[in-house]
Write an enzyme that holds these catalytic residues in place. Structure first.
Site, PDB file in Angstrom:
ATOM      1  N   LYS A  53      -5.946  -6.814  39.538  1.00 49.42           N
ATOM      2  CA  LYS A  53      -5.863  -8.265  39.306  1.00 49.42           C
ATOM      3  C   LYS A  53      -7.178  -8.927  39.705  1.00 49.42           C
ATOM      4  O   LYS A  53      -7.725  -9.739  38.955  1.00 49.42           O
ATOM      5  CB  LYS A  53      -4.691  -8.864  40.103  1.00 49.42           C
ATOM      6  N   GLN A  97       2.095 -10.619  46.174  1.00 48.39           N
ATOM      7  CA  GLN A  97       2.498  -9.320  45.622  1.00 48.39           C
ATOM      8  C   GLN A  97       3.826  -8.862  46.240  1.00 48.39           C
ATOM      9  O   GLN A  97       3.965  -8.823  47.465  1.00 48.39           O
ATOM     10  CB  GLN A  97       1.388  -8.285  45.891  1.00 48.39           C
ATOM     11  N   ASP A 120       3.205 -16.729  38.863  1.00 46.66           N
ATOM     12  CA  ASP A 120       4.196 -15.685  38.564  1.00 46.66           C
ATOM     13  C   ASP A 120       5.447 -16.287  37.915  1.00 46.66           C
ATOM     14  O   ASP A 120       6.277 -15.560  37.366  1.00 46.66           O
ATOM     15  CB  ASP A 120       4.618 -14.979  39.868  1.00 46.66           C
TER      16      ASP A 120
END
Ligand code: NDP
Length: 293
Positions: A53, A97, A120
């Site tokens: 990422k 995460q 997200d």
């Protein structure tokens, strides 16, 4: 003939468009979108995702902020960091995460993120926006699936879509997106009766189960479009692990009209959509029009 839906190529093309948008934002508005990624602990798979990422964020010209915390981090300490990132104007997207260590309640952490920085799309506000059809940040994996579907299957209106899997990160948002695209949607799960027959009704079949090669070619309606979200590591030749999806590719690709491979299908789209969402968030907070479909 079955079409292979090339997610790797599509994702590269999308990253190219993100890079163009980022360069325009910098030259026209002096704005550099920034993405903060928070990793708690040392889960090896999460390490790889976070590294990728960060690398791809920098490659498209955005600012990348990595926060690596020990696996002993308390929920309070993590919430303090989230608070700082929420008020940092150089950070437009925040990603924590998952999974988090057991001492941390992931719902509390996700819902502490400013919904307008929640790239997200897991915050309750964004779940509500998606469900009610308001614009907001959409979870990256289902968003990537929709982009592939639109590119390869065209108008989805009226098609029978079956999603196998009802998780909050894939199955449920996928159902909301397909419903918004006017599909007739069935969500199957571990208690579904006659799953094979349910799958055979699908013009569009989305597999998000986490069971290696569970869905076989004879579960698939001839000509159907099959999106395989699954990522499973199984034993391969010479003791090496290999990646397979939730769909048995060899038998399914003989029947499907179009299918995503694993690897190289949905996976690469997820990070590309994360970068796209960060640009969306940066534009929204600065009142700049945004389209990147
Ligand atoms: P979850 O484990 O959260 O959910 C799995 C779902 O599958 C559940 O709804 C479960 O049903 C259902 N299920 C399990 N076994 C069966 C069965 N035998 N028959 C029917 N349904 C079943 O997984 P995720 O949604 O997080 O992930 C699914 C897969 O997608 C995984 O392989 C994951 O690695 C992959 N993934 C890939 C991403 C990418 O970027 N490509 C991103 C995210 C996930 P129930 O609810 O009843 O338990």
């Amino acid at each position: 003939m079955t079409g292979i839906m090339d997610g790797k190529a599509f994702a590269a093309e999308l990253r190219g468009r993100v890079a163009t948008a980022v360069s325009h934002l910098e030259s026209s508005h002096g704005l550099i979108p920034g993405l903060a990624v928070v990793l708690v602990g040392e889960d090896p798979a999460s390490e790889v995702y976070v590294r990728n990422k960060g690398k791809q964020t920098v490659e498209v010209g955005m600012a990348s902020f990595e926060h690596r915390l020990s696996d002993q981090t308390t929920e309070r300490e993590l919430l303090v960091l989230i608070d700082q990132l929420n008020s940092d104007p150089t950070v437009h997207g925040i990603l924590v995460q998952l999974p988090l260590p057991a001492q941390i309640n992931s719902h509390a952490v996700i819902n502490a993120i400013d919904p307008d920085k929640d790239v997200d799309g897991f915050h309750l506000i964004n779940v509500g926006r998606l469900t009610t059809g308001e614009s907001g940040l959409v979870p990256c994996t289902p968003l990537g699936c929709m982009m592939l579907l639109r590119a390869y299957a065209g108008d989805l209106s009226g098609q029978n879509a079956v999603i196998v899997g009802r998780s909050n990160i894939v199955g449920k948002p996928m159902a909301a997106l397909l419903l918004a695209a006017h599909c007739t949607v069935t969500v199957a799960h571990s208690r579904t009766k006659d799953l094979t027959d349910v799958c055979r009704q699908a013009d569009i079949l989305i597999a998000a189960v986490g069971r290696a090669e569970m869905i076989q070619g004879d579960w698939i309606k001839p000509g159907a479009t099959v999106i395989d979200v699954g990522i499973n590591r199984i034993d391969g030749e010479n003791g090496k692990k290999r990646l397979v999806g939730d769909v048995e590719f060899a038998s399914a690709s003989a029947v499907a009209g179009a299918i995503t491979p694993v690897p190289g299908g949905v996976g690469p789209m997820t990070i590309a959509c994360l970068l796209r969402n960060t640009v969306q968030a940066a534009c929204a907070v600065n009142g700049i029009d945004f389209t990147l479909e």
